[in-house]
Design a protein around this motif. Structure first.
Motif, PDB file in Angstrom:
ATOM      1  N   SER A  88       0.834  -1.201   0.000  1.00  0.00           N
ATOM      2  CA  SER A  88       0.000   0.000   0.000  1.00  0.00           C
ATOM      3  C   SER A  88       0.869   1.252   0.000  1.00  0.00           C
ATOM      4  O   SER A  88       1.661   1.465   0.933  1.00  0.00           O
ATOM      5  CB  SER A  88      -0.925   0.009   1.220  1.00  0.00           C
ATOM      6  N   ARG A  89       0.710   2.077  -1.015  1.00  0.00           N
ATOM      7  CA  ARG A  89       1.422   3.356  -1.046  1.00  0.00           C
ATOM      8  C   ARG A  89       0.860   4.296   0.019  1.00  0.00           C
ATOM      9  O   ARG A  89       1.597   5.091   0.614  1.00  0.00           O
ATOM     10  CB  ARG A  89       1.262   3.995  -2.429  1.00  0.00           C
ATOM     11  N   LEU A  90      -0.417   4.204   0.288  1.00  0.00           N
ATOM     12  CA  LEU A  90      -1.071   5.117   1.230  1.00  0.00           C
ATOM     13  C   LEU A  90      -0.624   4.846   2.665  1.00  0.00           C
ATOM     14  O   LEU A  90      -0.331   5.766   3.424  1.00  0.00           O
ATOM     15  CB  LEU A  90      -2.594   4.979   1.128  1.00  0.00           C
ATOM     16  N   ILE A  91      -0.583   3.575   3.041  1.00  0.00           N
ATOM     17  CA  ILE A  91      -0.181   3.220   4.396  1.00  0.00           C
ATOM     18  C   ILE A  91       1.339   3.126   4.514  1.00  0.00           C
ATOM     19  O   ILE A  91       1.917   3.375   5.572  1.00  0.00           O
ATOM     20  CB  ILE A  91      -0.863   1.913   4.833  1.00  0.00           C
ATOM     21  N   GLY A  92       1.984   2.792   3.402  1.00  0.00           N
ATOM     22  CA  GLY A  92       3.443   2.752   3.411  1.00  0.00           C
ATOM     23  C   GLY A  92       4.011   1.401   3.776  1.00  0.00           C
ATOM     24  O   GLY A  92       5.215   1.284   4.020  1.00  0.00           O
ATOM     25  N   ARG A  93       3.180   0.371   3.826  1.00  0.00           N
ATOM     26  CA  ARG A  93       3.630  -0.967   4.171  1.00  0.00           C
ATOM     27  C   ARG A  93       2.762  -1.985   3.436  1.00  0.00           C
ATOM     28  O   ARG A  93       1.717  -1.654   2.881  1.00  0.00           O
ATOM     29  CB  ARG A  93       3.507  -1.220   5.692  1.00  0.00           C
ATOM     30  N   ALA A  94       3.179  -3.238   3.488  1.00  0.00           N
ATOM     31  CA  ALA A  94       2.349  -4.322   2.966  1.00  0.00           C
ATOM     32  C   ALA A  94       1.182  -4.541   3.923  1.00  0.00           C
ATOM     33  O   ALA A  94       1.378  -4.659   5.147  1.00  0.00           O
ATOM     34  CB  ALA A  94       3.170  -5.599   2.829  1.00  0.00           C
ATOM     35  N   VAL A  95      -0.032  -4.580   3.376  1.00  0.00           N
ATOM     36  CA  VAL A  95      -1.243  -4.678   4.192  1.00  0.00           C
ATOM     37  C   VAL A  95      -2.084  -5.851   3.691  1.00  0.00           C
ATOM     38  O   VAL A  95      -2.264  -6.010   2.474  1.00  0.00           O
ATOM     39  CB  VAL A  95      -2.074  -3.379   4.100  1.00  0.00           C
TER      40      VAL A  95
END
Length: 310
Positions: free
Chosen positions: A72-79
């Motif tokens: 996820s670019r928005l969260i900044g991590r793998a989700v």
């Protein structure tokens, strides 16, 4: 190209690709540009979830126990996909335009996000979301859906917030146990609300609202219940719970006074307990009581003295 011309060109490009009206896109893109860093809309996160391919992550445990995730670019991590979908379910009432802000991040462990004061723990190693206490930085969870704070921070809520929680919890309790008066009272959630109310000097108001929501108006029991024995059982259950909550409040006030020892403002010795005064303060230093907003049919309850009240 000036900034204004660039903005208009971006809107027209979005219009061509989406087919949406220019005015709508202009409004949405302007609002999105004003969002603080680390803030995005639920619809954007769902778009990532629906379009991004699975990511390959080294979890350190067997793959069969690992969730399917995307970067996820928005969260900044793998989700995990499932975590995002569970968050969307929790925010269903807010809709796709709900604004989400990332509060903190622990790689491969969790992300804490905030939406309209609600805080959520997104587990990144499994498909799960937990709603957290609304106190910033707290990793505790409320005891039930109707409470907004964990037991440790519940007493920091103001009277109106406690009244709202008491009403919501009491209504839910009544929906579940209306035909079983013996189970309407005696709950941990009610005790937590009462202890928090004692700390702020709003015990009587919170108790009155809680009992009203749980038991309804006793003046209407004869009309509500055709069986006189049921009406009598409700009346007895109400009186027992009213007294029990007073005893819970009295014990909490005594605990606070013993821990404090003296008024935290002027230092005078604390004697007895006035339910309308925070127990850590003397009567002189107590703030003015909050305005009452009880229903006329049930306001008698808060005014009635308890049999063993000091």
């Amino acid at each position: 190209m000036t900034r204004d011309k660039k903005r208009k060109a971006e809107i027209r490009e979005a219009q061509r690709s989406t087919g949406h009206r220019y005015v709508r896109l202009a409004r949405e893109m302007t609002a999105a540009a004003r969002l603080p860093a680390g803030t995005f809309r639920l619809s954007e996160l769902l778009a990532e979830c629906a379009t991004l391919p699975p990511a390959d992550i080294e979890w350190g445990f067997p793959d069969e126990y690992a969730p399917a995730v995307f970067e996820s670019r928005l969260i900044g991590r793998a989700v995990p996909y499932g975590t995002v979908l569970e968050l969307a379910g929790a925010l269903a009432q807010q809709g796709p335009g709900a604004r989400i802000t990332v509060e903190s991040m622990s790689p491969l462990s969790q992300a804490i996000v905030v939406c309209r004061e609600r805080r959520f723990q997104l587990l990144l190693s499994q498909n799960m979301v937990n709603e957290l206490c609304r106190k910033a930085g707290c990793d505790g969870s409320p005891d039930c859906w109707a409470l907004t704070r964990c037991p440790r921070h519940l007493a920091e809520c103001d009277t109106n917030a406690l009244v709202s929680m008491a009403r919501n919890w009491g209504n839910g309790r009544r929906d579940e146990f209306e035909h079983d008066p013996e189970r309407l009272g005696g709950s941990r959630e009610a005790d937590l609300l009462i202890r928090a109310a004692v700390a702020g000097g709003s015990f009587e108001r919170v108790r009155a609202v809680l009992l009203d929501a749980c038991f309804g108006d006793p003046n209407l029991y004869d009309d509500m219940y055709l069986d006189a024995s049921v009406a009598l059982a409700m009346q007895h259950a109400l009186e027992r719970e009213k007294l029990r909550l007073y005893e819970v409040a009295h014990a909490e006030a005594k605990r606070i006074r013993e821990a404090t020892g003296a008024c935290t403002t002027c230092g005078v010795s604390l004697m007895g307990w006035n339910p309308g005064v925070p127990p850590q303060l003397c009567f002189t230093c107590a703030p003015p009581p909050p305005a009452e907003h009880l229903s006329p049919a049930f306001s008698w309850l808060a005014a009635q003295p308890d049999a063993d009240q000091e």
